[in-house]
Design a protein around this motif. Structure first.
Motif, PDB file in Angstrom:
ATOM      1  N   LYS A 124       0.832  -1.200   0.000  1.00  0.00           N
ATOM      2  CA  LYS A 124       0.000   0.000   0.000  1.00  0.00           C
ATOM      3  C   LYS A 124       0.871   1.257   0.000  1.00  0.00           C
ATOM      4  O   LYS A 124       0.582   2.223  -0.724  1.00  0.00           O
ATOM      5  CB  LYS A 124      -0.918   0.006   1.214  1.00  0.00           C
ATOM      6  N   ALA A 125       1.924   1.255   0.830  1.00  0.00           N
ATOM      7  CA  ALA A 125       2.818   2.407   0.888  1.00  0.00           C
ATOM      8  C   ALA A 125       3.523   2.626  -0.450  1.00  0.00           C
ATOM      9  O   ALA A 125       3.693   3.760  -0.901  1.00  0.00           O
ATOM     10  CB  ALA A 125       3.839   2.222   2.005  1.00  0.00           C
ATOM     11  N   ARG A 126       3.921   1.510  -1.107  1.00  0.00           N
ATOM     12  CA  ARG A 126       4.594   1.629  -2.407  1.00  0.00           C
ATOM     13  C   ARG A 126       3.657   2.221  -3.451  1.00  0.00           C
ATOM     14  O   ARG A 126       4.035   3.110  -4.231  1.00  0.00           O
ATOM     15  CB  ARG A 126       5.083   0.253  -2.859  1.00  0.00           C
ATOM     16  N   LYS A 127       2.409   1.755  -3.468  1.00  0.00           N
ATOM     17  CA  LYS A 127       1.446   2.276  -4.434  1.00  0.00           C
ATOM     18  C   LYS A 127       1.140   3.744  -4.162  1.00  0.00           C
ATOM     19  O   LYS A 127       1.005   4.550  -5.095  1.00  0.00           O
ATOM     20  CB  LYS A 127       0.163   1.448  -4.383  1.00  0.00           C
ATOM     21  N   ALA A 128       1.026   4.104  -2.873  1.00  0.00           N
ATOM     22  CA  ALA A 128       0.765   5.496  -2.538  1.00  0.00           C
ATOM     23  C   ALA A 128       1.919   6.389  -2.956  1.00  0.00           C
ATOM     24  O   ALA A 128       1.717   7.493  -3.492  1.00  0.00           O
ATOM     25  CB  ALA A 128       0.497   5.619  -1.033  1.00  0.00           C
ATOM     26  N   ALA A 129       3.160   5.893  -2.724  1.00  0.00           N
ATOM     27  CA  ALA A 129       4.331   6.670  -3.120  1.00  0.00           C
ATOM     28  C   ALA A 129       4.398   6.822  -4.635  1.00  0.00           C
ATOM     29  O   ALA A 129       4.733   7.895  -5.157  1.00  0.00           O
ATOM     30  CB  ALA A 129       5.598   6.005  -2.585  1.00  0.00           C
ATOM     31  N   ALA A 130       4.065   5.741  -5.357  1.00  0.00           N
ATOM     32  CA  ALA A 130       4.079   5.808  -6.823  1.00  0.00           C
ATOM     33  C   ALA A 130       3.026   6.784  -7.330  1.00  0.00           C
ATOM     34  O   ALA A 130       3.253   7.545  -8.281  1.00  0.00           O
ATOM     35  CB  ALA A 130       3.849   4.422  -7.404  1.00  0.00           C
ATOM     36  N   ALA A 131       1.850   6.779  -6.691  1.00  0.00           N
ATOM     37  CA  ALA A 131       0.793   7.713  -7.102  1.00  0.00           C
ATOM     38  C   ALA A 131       1.214   9.154  -6.842  1.00  0.00           C
ATOM     39  O   ALA A 131       0.997  10.045  -7.687  1.00  0.00           O
ATOM     40  CB  ALA A 131      -0.498   7.384  -6.362  1.00  0.00           C
ATOM     41  N   ASP A 132       1.816   9.393  -5.674  1.00  0.00           N
ATOM     42  CA  ASP A 132       2.277  10.748  -5.358  1.00  0.00           C
ATOM     43  C   ASP A 132       3.348  11.200  -6.338  1.00  0.00           C
ATOM     44  O   ASP A 132       3.367  12.367  -6.770  1.00  0.00           O
ATOM     45  CB  ASP A 132       2.826  10.800  -3.936  1.00  0.00           C
ATOM     46  N   GLU A 133       4.239  10.275  -6.708  1.00  0.00           N
ATOM     47  CA  GLU A 133       5.312  10.625  -7.653  1.00  0.00           C
ATOM     48  C   GLU A 133       4.732  10.943  -9.030  1.00  0.00           C
ATOM     49  O   GLU A 133       5.185  11.882  -9.705  1.00  0.00           O
ATOM     50  CB  GLU A 133       6.299   9.465  -7.742  1.00  0.00           C
ATOM     51  N   SER A 161       3.203  14.401  -8.871  1.00  0.00           N
ATOM     52  CA  SER A 161       4.260  15.421  -8.853  1.00  0.00           C
ATOM     53  C   SER A 161       4.867  15.586 -10.231  1.00  0.00           C
ATOM     54  O   SER A 161       5.180  16.704 -10.665  1.00  0.00           O
ATOM     55  CB  SER A 161       5.334  15.034  -7.836  1.00  0.00           C
ATOM     56  N   GLY A 162       5.064  14.467 -10.953  1.00  0.00           N
ATOM     57  CA  GLY A 162       5.635  14.551 -12.295  1.00  0.00           C
ATOM     58  C   GLY A 162       4.731  15.289 -13.256  1.00  0.00           C
ATOM     59  O   GLY A 162       5.177  16.099 -14.076  1.00  0.00           O
ATOM     60  N   GLU A 163       3.428  15.032 -13.173  1.00  0.00           N
ATOM     61  CA  GLU A 163       2.489  15.735 -14.037  1.00  0.00           C
ATOM     62  C   GLU A 163       2.491  17.230 -13.744  1.00  0.00           C
ATOM     63  O   GLU A 163       2.417  18.076 -14.647  1.00  0.00           O
ATOM     64  CB  GLU A 163       1.081  15.162 -13.843  1.00  0.00           C
ATOM     65  N   ALA A 164       2.561  17.573 -12.467  1.00  0.00           N
ATOM     66  CA  ALA A 164       2.577  18.994 -12.107  1.00  0.00           C
ATOM     67  C   ALA A 164       3.843  19.675 -12.613  1.00  0.00           C
ATOM     68  O   ALA A 164       3.833  20.855 -12.977  1.00  0.00           O
ATOM     69  CB  ALA A 164       2.464  19.143 -10.590  1.00  0.00           C
ATOM     70  N   ALA A 165       4.951  18.944 -12.659  1.00  0.00           N
ATOM     71  CA  ALA A 165       6.223  19.545 -13.089  1.00  0.00           C
ATOM     72  C   ALA A 165       6.249  19.813 -14.581  1.00  0.00           C
ATOM     73  O   ALA A 165       6.831  20.793 -15.039  1.00  0.00           O
ATOM     74  CB  ALA A 165       7.376  18.633 -12.686  1.00  0.00           C
ATOM     75  N   VAL A 166       5.626  18.970 -15.390  1.00  0.00           N
ATOM     76  CA  VAL A 166       5.693  19.147 -16.856  1.00  0.00           C
ATOM     77  C   VAL A 166       4.535  19.960 -17.394  1.00  0.00           C
ATOM     78  O   VAL A 166       4.535  20.337 -18.551  1.00  0.00           O
ATOM     79  CB  VAL A 166       5.705  17.754 -17.545  1.00  0.00           C
ATOM     80  N   ARG A 167       3.519  20.273 -16.587  1.00  0.00           N
ATOM     81  CA  ARG A 167       2.366  21.035 -17.067  1.00  0.00           C
ATOM     82  C   ARG A 167       2.779  22.509 -17.261  1.00  0.00           C
ATOM     83  O   ARG A 167       3.316  23.117 -16.323  1.00  0.00           O
ATOM     84  CB  ARG A 167       1.230  20.931 -16.062  1.00  0.00           C
TER      85      ARG A 167
END
Length: 283
Positions: free
Chosen positions: A256-265, A268-274
Motif C-alpha cells: 500500500k505504501a509503495r502504491k501510494a508513493a508511486a501515485a504521489d510521484e 508530482s511529475g504531471e505537475a512539473a511538466v504542465r
C-alpha cells in the motif's frame, strides 16, 4: 568468566560507563537479564497456547466425566442401557452448558461423538466392555499418526499447533529448531499413547468391564498431562514461532505504501511538466 568475556587491551585503564569509545559494559551485563525475560515470556506464551489448545481443566473434566459416569453406574447395577444413557446424557449436558456460556464447543462435541460411538458399539454387541473400544482404537490410531507423520517429516503436533501459534507450517522450511521441537513432542505423544494402549488392550481381552473401565478412567489424565508437559518443555526451549500473519500484514502495508508513493510521484511529475496557464499565448 572466560577470557572471551574479559577486555584484553585496556583492562587496567579506568573508564566511564557512557564512554562511546568502548563497549557498553552495562548493556552486556543486562543482556542475560533480557534474555531471561524473553525466555520467561516465551514459556508463558507457550503454556497459555497449549492450555487453550488442549482444553484446559474443563476440557479434561469433559474428557473424563462421561466414562467415569458409565463405569460408576455399571459397577453399581450392571445395566448397560442405564450406563450408556447416563454417559450420553452428561456429554450432551456439557455441550449445552458451553453453548449457554458461549464457549468453544469443540472439546465437548468430541466427547459427545466419542460417547455416542461407544454406546453404539456396546449396544450392537451387547457387551458393555465394547463401550471403550472406539476410544481405544482412536488412541492407537492417534499414536501411530504421531510417529508416522514425524518420520515423514511433518510432525502431527506441529500441524495441529502451527495455526494456534500463528506460524502455520512455516516451521517446516524456515524454522528448523522449532521443527525439531515438534518432532520430539510428536514422538513423546506417540510413545506415551502406545504405552497406554499396551496396558488397555490386554485388559480389554482379559479383564471384566468394571476393571477395564476404572483403569481407563485412571489413565485418562496422567498420560495426557505428561505429554502436554513434555510438549511445553520442548517448545519453550525452541526458537520462537514465525508469525506468518504479521508478515502478510506487513507485506500488505508495504505494498500500500509503495502504491501510494508511486501515485504521489506520478502526480508530482504531471505537475512539473504542465505549462503555466496562459504561457503559450501571445499578448
Amino acid at each position: 568468566m572466560t577470557s572471551l568475556d574479559k577486555p584484553t587491551s585496556d583492562t587496567d585503564q579506568p573508564h566511564r560507563p557512557d564512554d562511546p569509545s568502548r563497549p557498553d559494559k552495562g548493556r552486556h551485563a543486562a543482556r542475560p537479564h533480557g534474555e531471561g525475560e524473553q525466555s520467561a515470556a516465551t514459556k508463558a506464551v507457550t503454556e497459555a497456547v497449549l492450555f487453550e489448545a488442549f482444553g484446559g481443566v474443563r476440557g479434561m473434566v469433559e474428557t473424563v466425566l462421561p466414562g467415569l459416569l458409565f463405569v460408576t453406574v455399571f459397577t453399581i447395577n450392571k445395566d448397560l442401557k442405564a450406563s450408556a444413557i447416563a454417559a450420553l446424557a452428561v456429554s450432551l449436558l456439557l455441550v449445552v452448558v458451553r453453548l449457554i456460556r458461549r464457549d468453544t464447543v469443540k472439546h465437548a462435541f468430541s466427547g459427545v461423538f466419542g460417547v455416542a460411538f461407544g454406546v453404539l458399539f456396546a449396544r450392537m454387541t451387547g457387551d458393555a466392555k465394547d463401550f471403550y473400544l472406539p476410544g481405544m482404537l482412536y488412541t492407537l490410531g492417534l499414536a501411530l499418526a504421531y510417529i508416522v507423520t514425524t518420520l515423514a517429516g511433518a510432525p502431527l503436533i506441529g500441524v495441529v499447533l502451527g495455526p494456534v501459534f500463528k506460524e502455520n507450517l512455516s516451521w517446516r522450511t524456515r524454522n528448523p529448531g522449532r521443527k525439531k521441537a515438534y518432532a520430539k513432542a510428536s514422538y513423546a505423544w506417540g510413545f506415551i499413547l502406545l504405552a497406554k494402549c499396551a496396558i488397555l488392550f490386554p485388559l480389554y481381552w482379559w479383564a471384566d468391564t468394571t476393571q477395564l473401565g476404572w483403569v481407563l478412567v485412571a489413565l485418562k489424565i496422567p498420560p495426557f498431562l505428561l505429554a502436554v508437559y513434555l510438549t511445553w518443555i520442548f517448545l519453550a526451549k525452541a526458537p520462537p514461532p514465525i508469525d506468518v500473519f504479521a508478515e502478510m500484514e506487513a507485506r500488505e502495508e508495504a505494498e500500500k505504501a509503495r502504491k501510494a508513493a508511486a501515485a504521489d510521484e506520478a502526480v508530482s511529475g504531471e505537475a512539473a511538466v504542465r505549462p503555466p496557464g496562459g504561457a503559450g499565448h501571445e499578448g
